[in-house]
Each structure stands twice: as C-alpha cells, then as structure tokens.
Motif scaffolding. Structure first.
Motif, PDB file in Angstrom:
ATOM      1  N   LEU A 288       0.743  -1.644  -0.161  1.00 48.66           N
ATOM      2  CA  LEU A 288       0.489  -0.080  -0.204  1.00 48.66           C
ATOM      3  C   LEU A 288       1.005   1.171   0.189  1.00 48.66           C
ATOM      4  N   PHE A 289       2.163   1.584   0.984  1.00 45.95           N
ATOM      5  CA  PHE A 289       2.658   2.886   0.562  1.00 45.95           C
ATOM      6  C   PHE A 289       3.807   2.635   0.280  1.00 45.95           C
ATOM      7  N   THR A 290       4.258   1.491  -0.439  1.00 47.42           N
ATOM      8  CA  THR A 290       5.608   2.167  -1.096  1.00 47.42           C
ATOM      9  C   THR A 290       5.328   1.210  -2.644  1.00 47.42           C
ATOM     10  N   THR A 291       4.841   0.062  -3.135  1.00 45.92           N
ATOM     11  CA  THR A 291       4.511  -0.089  -4.371  1.00 45.92           C
ATOM     12  C   THR A 291       3.719  -0.050  -4.624  1.00 45.92           C
ATOM     13  N   LEU A 292       2.300   1.100  -4.545  1.00 50.03           N
ATOM     14  CA  LEU A 292       1.482   1.226  -5.131  1.00 50.03           C
ATOM     15  C   LEU A 292       1.887   2.993  -5.931  1.00 50.03           C
ATOM     16  N   PRO A 293       1.988   3.869  -4.506  1.00 50.01           N
ATOM     17  CA  PRO A 293       2.661   5.263  -4.873  1.00 50.01           C
ATOM     18  C   PRO A 293       3.354   5.435  -5.670  1.00 50.01           C
ATOM     19  N   VAL A 294       4.256   4.670  -6.429  1.00 52.50           N
ATOM     20  CA  VAL A 294       5.273   4.265  -8.109  1.00 52.50           C
ATOM     21  C   VAL A 294       4.270   4.586  -8.602  1.00 52.50           C
ATOM     22  N   ILE A 295       3.583   2.911  -9.039  1.00 54.90           N
ATOM     23  CA  ILE A 295       2.529   2.647  -9.959  1.00 54.90           C
ATOM     24  C   ILE A 295       1.732   3.550 -10.218  1.00 54.90           C
ATOM     25  N   PHE A 296       1.262   4.177  -9.308  1.00 54.63           N
ATOM     26  CA  PHE A 296       0.294   5.261  -9.419  1.00 54.63           C
ATOM     27  C   PHE A 296       0.844   7.436 -10.078  1.00 54.63           C
ATOM     28  N   THR A 297       2.211   6.922 -10.436  1.00 52.41           N
ATOM     29  CA  THR A 297       2.673   7.915 -10.383  1.00 52.41           C
ATOM     30  C   THR A 297       3.107   7.740 -12.143  1.00 52.41           C
ATOM     31  N   LYS A 298       3.043   6.075 -12.695  1.00 52.24           N
ATOM     32  CA  LYS A 298       3.200   5.866 -13.611  1.00 52.24           C
ATOM     33  C   LYS A 298       2.124   5.313 -14.385  1.00 52.24           C
ATOM     34  N   MET A 299       0.784   5.797 -14.177  1.00 47.90           N
ATOM     35  CA  MET A 299      -0.044   5.046 -15.161  1.00 47.90           C
ATOM     36  C   MET A 299      -0.938   6.115 -15.662  1.00 47.90           C
ATOM     37  N   PRO A 300      -1.648   6.228 -16.512  1.00 44.18           N
ATOM     38  CA  PRO A 300      -2.362   7.231 -16.516  1.00 44.18           C
ATOM     39  C   PRO A 300      -3.711   7.596 -16.117  1.00 44.18           C
ATOM     40  N   GLY A 301      -3.353   8.528 -15.341  1.00 46.71           N
ATOM     41  CA  GLY A 301      -5.117   8.866 -14.698  1.00 46.71           C
ATOM     42  C   GLY A 301      -4.245   9.157 -12.855  1.00 46.71           C
ATOM     43  N   GLY A 302      -3.337   8.625 -13.263  1.00 45.71           N
ATOM     44  CA  GLY A 302      -2.784   8.263 -11.354  1.00 45.71           C
ATOM     45  C   GLY A 302      -2.951   9.740 -10.216  1.00 45.71           C
ATOM     46  N   ALA A 303      -2.044  10.566 -11.474  1.00 48.65           N
ATOM     47  CA  ALA A 303      -2.190  11.746 -10.471  1.00 48.65           C
ATOM     48  C   ALA A 303      -3.495  12.621  -9.303  1.00 48.65           C
ATOM     49  N   LEU A 304      -4.763  11.184  -9.974  1.00 46.41           N
ATOM     50  CA  LEU A 304      -5.881  11.884 -10.138  1.00 46.41           C
ATOM     51  C   LEU A 304      -6.763  10.347  -9.029  1.00 46.41           C
ATOM     52  N   PHE A 305      -6.003   8.881  -9.223  1.00 50.19           N
ATOM     53  CA  PHE A 305      -6.275   8.275  -8.699  1.00 50.19           C
ATOM     54  C   PHE A 305      -5.694   8.109  -7.307  1.00 50.19           C
ATOM     55  N   GLY A 306      -4.188   8.551  -7.301  1.00 50.79           N
ATOM     56  CA  GLY A 306      -3.326   8.174  -6.063  1.00 50.79           C
ATOM     57  C   GLY A 306      -4.071   9.066  -5.196  1.00 50.79           C
ATOM     58  N   PRO A 307      -4.081  10.250  -5.281  1.00 52.53           N
ATOM     59  CA  PRO A 307      -4.904  10.744  -4.195  1.00 52.53           C
ATOM     60  C   PRO A 307      -7.099  10.102  -3.540  1.00 52.53           C
ATOM     61  N   LEU A 308      -7.127  10.023  -5.176  1.00 53.11           N
ATOM     62  CA  LEU A 308      -8.209   8.779  -4.869  1.00 53.11           C
ATOM     63  C   LEU A 308      -8.111   8.082  -3.817  1.00 53.11           C
ATOM     64  N   PHE A 309      -7.613   6.969  -4.434  1.00 58.86           N
ATOM     65  CA  PHE A 309      -7.384   5.408  -3.011  1.00 58.86           C
ATOM     66  C   PHE A 309      -6.854   6.341  -2.021  1.00 58.86           C
ATOM     67  N   PHE A 310      -5.921   6.533  -1.578  1.00 63.81           N
ATOM     68  CA  PHE A 310      -5.728   7.093  -0.395  1.00 63.81           C
ATOM     69  C   PHE A 310      -6.443   7.847   0.935  1.00 63.81           C
ATOM     70  N   ILE A 311      -7.130   8.323  -0.180  1.00 68.01           N
ATOM     71  CA  ILE A 311      -8.462   8.907   0.421  1.00 68.01           C
ATOM     72  C   ILE A 311      -9.843   7.613   1.011  1.00 68.01           C
ATOM     73  N   LEU A 312     -10.243   7.147   0.041  1.00 66.40           N
ATOM     74  CA  LEU A 312     -10.700   5.883   0.684  1.00 66.40           C
ATOM     75  C   LEU A 312     -10.201   4.874   1.762  1.00 66.40           C
ATOM     76  N   VAL A 313      -9.101   5.108   1.889  1.00 66.15           N
ATOM     77  CA  VAL A 313      -8.505   4.034   2.822  1.00 66.15           C
ATOM     78  C   VAL A 313      -8.998   4.699   4.098  1.00 66.15           C
ATOM     79  N   ALA A 314      -8.199   6.016   3.732  1.00 72.10           N
ATOM     80  CA  ALA A 314      -8.613   6.768   5.347  1.00 72.10           C
ATOM     81  C   ALA A 314     -10.741   6.805   5.459  1.00 72.10           C
ATOM     82  N   PHE A 315     -11.232   7.178   4.744  1.00 71.10           N
ATOM     83  CA  PHE A 315     -13.097   6.475   5.136  1.00 71.10           C
ATOM     84  C   PHE A 315     -12.867   5.284   5.589  1.00 71.10           C
TER      85      PHE A 315
END
Ligand code: PHE
Length: 459
Positions: A288-315
């Motif tokens: 969650l905290f090492t692999t995913l952040p890297v992947i979000f920088t590589k995938m299309p739309g990652g700048a949006l989906f990265g934050p969305l993902f972490f806010i989801l986990v926080a909820f």
C-alpha cells in the motif's frame, strides 16, 4: 439528561447495516487482505477465507448482534445481563481489546492521510520503488509526524463519536460508505485498463490446493475475525442500538457480503496494476505504501487516482476506528454513568496517549522499536506486540467465548425468538445453531491451540 438518553439508537435499519459494514470494512480489507492473499498464493486461500466468513464469521456475527440487541447494553452489561457475573469478563475483554486495537490502528490510519497529501502534491513523481520504500521508512521513523497523524486521526474519531449514535456514527457512515464503494468501483475499472485484470482474476479465483498449508488455513480463519470486527464486542455494541424488528440473519448476511465484496475489490484494484507493471512486491506488507504510490505515478490518470485511493483507505479506516472507540465509550456511559461528551474526550485522549508507544515504535525510538517482550519472531517493537496480542489472542479467544456463550449458555427459546424477528433469509435457525455450537468453537479452538502449542504467529 439521564444516562438512558445518552445511549441512542439507529434511526433506520440501513443505519445499522452501514455502520456495521463500516466497522467491518477497514484496513483489514484494503491493506491486510490483499497482502496476506498475495503471500498465501491466492486461489485456494481465498476459498478457505470465504468458507471461514460463511461458516464461522457469519454465525458469530449473528450471535454478537443477538447479545447486543436483546439487552440494549454495552458489551460488559450485555454479557452480565444474559450470563451473570461470570460472563461479564467476556465483555470486559472486549473493552480492553478495543482500547489496545484502536491505539495502534489509528497510527496506520494516520499514515493514509500523509500519503493522501503526498500523492496530491505529486511527491512520488519520478521516484523508484526502493526510493519510495526508503521514504516510507523515514516517515514511520519520524517521531513528530507519527504522533501528529495519530493525533489527527484520533481527533477525527472523537469528533464523530462525540456527536452520538444517530447524529454522529450513523450520519458519517451513511455519507462515507457509498462514496467508498463508488471510488472502489472506479479504481477497479481503472486498474483493469492496465491489462493485468485477467491475471489478477486467475490468481484470485483459480485454486491450486497444493499451495495451501495448515498455516494459511489458520491465517484465513483468523483474519475473518479481524475483518468482520468480531470477538471484541463491536458488533454487540452496535447491535445494542438496533431496532427490535430488524432481522439479525439478514443484517449479518448483508454486512458479511459487503465486507467480502470490498476485500475482493481491493485485490482487484491492487493486483492488476502490480501484474501489468511486472512488479513483484518485495515487502508485501508494504504494498500500500511503497508499491502503489510508484505505480500511480506511472499509470494514466494516476495523479487523480492516487489521492482518490488514499482518501478511500482513510474513509474505510475512520468508519472502523469510530466503532472501536464506541465499544469503550458505551461501557463508560452505561456502567459508570458518564456523559457521552466526557467519556469520548477522556477515553479518546487516553487511547491517543497509549498509542504514542506504538506510534514511536516503527523506528522513531530505538528502544520501543526493538523491545521484544514476548520474544517471538513477529513481536519486535510495541506496535507488533500489540498487533500480535490482539490478532492472535484477544479476538480469537473473545470469539471463541462468544460462540460458546450463545451456542451453549443461552436458552433455545431466547435464541429462537431473536433469530426469527424481522424478515427471514436462507440462513436457517438450525443451521446457524449447529455452526455456532460445533463448527465455530472447534475451528477457533484449533487456532488457539496452534498459537499456544505450535507457536504460530499470524499478523
Ligand atoms: N474490521 C476492521 C478492519 O477490517 C478492524 C476492526 C476489528 C474494527 C475489530 C473494529 C473491531 O479493518
């Protein structure tokens, strides 16, 4: 206001279901389940897990709801009313477990807020996985940040619980749960577009039984307690605010179904991206905290989906922390006649204070990070010690005692009456009673024996 009014009730059936699902769905689903499933090679492990949820988790969930709804009391008062002074310690064990579990759960929950902000700011842009890993290590070793985020998360939790059952817990879970589901769905679709979906489905649903070990069976069953919030009175407490006309088996079926759905969806968010980027997570607990952040920088739309993902986990984490605090607060309101406001602030403060120990034990303070009171492989540091005690001992022993209590101690008449209130489901009384009397205690006893005699460690 009298103590009676301090308690509260859910304003609707849906209120209970969403709050209980909110309690169940948490870091256990989004952080823990994907990595233990990965470690245990998918397929066969998932099948055992599903069996554990249906044959052990669900019957115990009905049992907890029954104890709560019947008595309309906190965990300690509920067991005392139905079982006398001898059994009230089961409730007391739950209150203590809630205290300890929340103190370190809130620490990890706090991490998701930092990672949300980091991904909003594009902090992972251009970093490799090992750089992100090093940054994670530095973050959890930073005393100020650890205490700060733990404090913020406890403050959010207190802010919800202080507003009461219907106005606080129910209102917040009703808003957050549908959002969580929608974000999850968007992320699954997005993740499948990376092309790794087929491989992920294959990994999850194609069982190869040769890879199943005794350990993974025990781990799957043990995890079903954690993920369903069983064994520590959370469902007893939420059940105590339930209406007399709600159906227990139906509610349990829906809550267990939603919890399982979200756990599988979390895998379907995480695995396709990992497989399509050909990343073999080195430290699977850190996906969650090492692999995913890297992947979000590589995938299309990652700048949006990265934050969305972490806010989801926080909820997801917040709707679980409020249920943990509520177990403790309800006890002080009912038994010691404290006002909700006073109970929430004082107990929230106390849990925050205890939580400073695990918060500083992931590298920030050397002695807290290395001390190994129990001397096991996985119990180095206060954080791991707390998690070991709760996941291996407190929840399983609590679950075992609850199953025995409702299975063997409560009268058939009482159980029959409570079980048949409200709408009926495919879940039959006789089947439930059998699972509760024999299957659940036996399975849980096996885990306890494995932990005691074989020195197994699940966390
Ligand atoms: N079920 C929660 C999760 O999966 C954790 C939890 C356990 C919450 C026990 C409350 C009680 O994250």
């Amino acid at each position: 206001m009298s103590a009676g009014n301090e308690r509260g009730v859910w304003s609707s059936k849906m209120g209970f279901i969403l709050a209980a699902a909110g309690s169940a769905i948490g870091l256990g689903n989004i952080w823990k389940f994907p990595y233990i499933t990965y470690q245990n090679h998918g397929g066969a492990f998932v099948l055992v897990y599903l069996f554990g949820i249906a044959a052990i988790g669900m019957p115990i969930m009905v049992a907890e709801m029954m104890v709560g709804r019947r008595t309309q009391k906190n965990a300690v008062g509920a067991f005392r009313e139905l079982g006398g002074g001898k059994w009230k310690f089961v409730g007391a064990l739950g209150v203590i477990t809630g205290f300890i579990l929340l103190s370190y759960y809130s620490v990890v929950a706090g991490w998701t807020l930092e990672y949300f902000l980091k991904s909003v700011n594009g902090a992972f842009e251009g970093l490799t996985e090992s750089e992100v890993g090093a940054e994670f290590g530095a973050f959890v070793g930073d005393p100020f940040k650890q205490i700060f985020w733990h404090f913020i998360f406890m403050a959010l939790t207190v802010g919800v619980v202080i507003a009461g059952v219907a106005k606080g817990i129910e209102r917040v879970t009703k808003a957050l749960m549908p959002m969580l589901f929608i974000i999850m769905l968007i992320l699954v679709i997005q993740s499948f577009m990376t092309g790794g979906g087929g491989q992920a489905l294959h990994f999850l649903f194609r069982p190869s039984f040769s890879e199943l070990t005794v350990d993974s069976v025990l781990e799957a069953v043990g995890h079903s307690f954690f993920t369903l919030s069983l064994g520590m009175g959370a469902i007893v407490t939420y059940g105590s605010y339930m209406g007399k006309g709600d159906s227990l088996p139906k509610s349990a079926l829906v809550v267990c179904g939603l919890d399982t759905l979200i756990a599988l969806m979390a895998c379907l968010v995480i695995y396709p991206i990992i497989f399509s980027f050909n990343l073999v997570p080195t430290r699977s607990a850190g996906i969650l905290f090492t692999t995913l952040p890297v992947i979000f920088t590589k995938m299309p739309g990652g700048a949006l989906f990265g934050p969305l993902f972490f806010i989801l986990v926080a909820f997801a984490a917040l709707t679980s922390t409020i249920s943990l605090l509520e177990v403790v607060v309800a006890y002080f309101i009912d038994e010691l006649k404290w006002k909700r406001q006073q109970a929430t602030l004082i107990l929230g403060g106390a849990i925050f204070a205890i939580g400073i120990l695990p918060a500083l034990s992931n590298g920030a303070v050397a002695s807290l990070s290395t001390v190994n009171i129990l001397g096991k492989r996985s119990t180095g540091g206060i954080f791991n010690t707390f998690d070991y005690l709760v996941s291996n001992w407190m929840l399983t022993v609590g679950g075992l005692l609850i199953a025995i209590f409702v299975g063997w101690r409560l009268s058939q008449n009482l159980k029959d009456e409570e079980f048949h209130k409200g709408e009926q489901t495919i879940f039959h009384y006789k089947m439930w009673d059998f699972l509760l009397k024999f299957v659940a205690p036996l399975a849980v006893a096996l885990i306890v024996i494995a932990v005691i005699f074989l020195g197994k460690e699940f966390n």
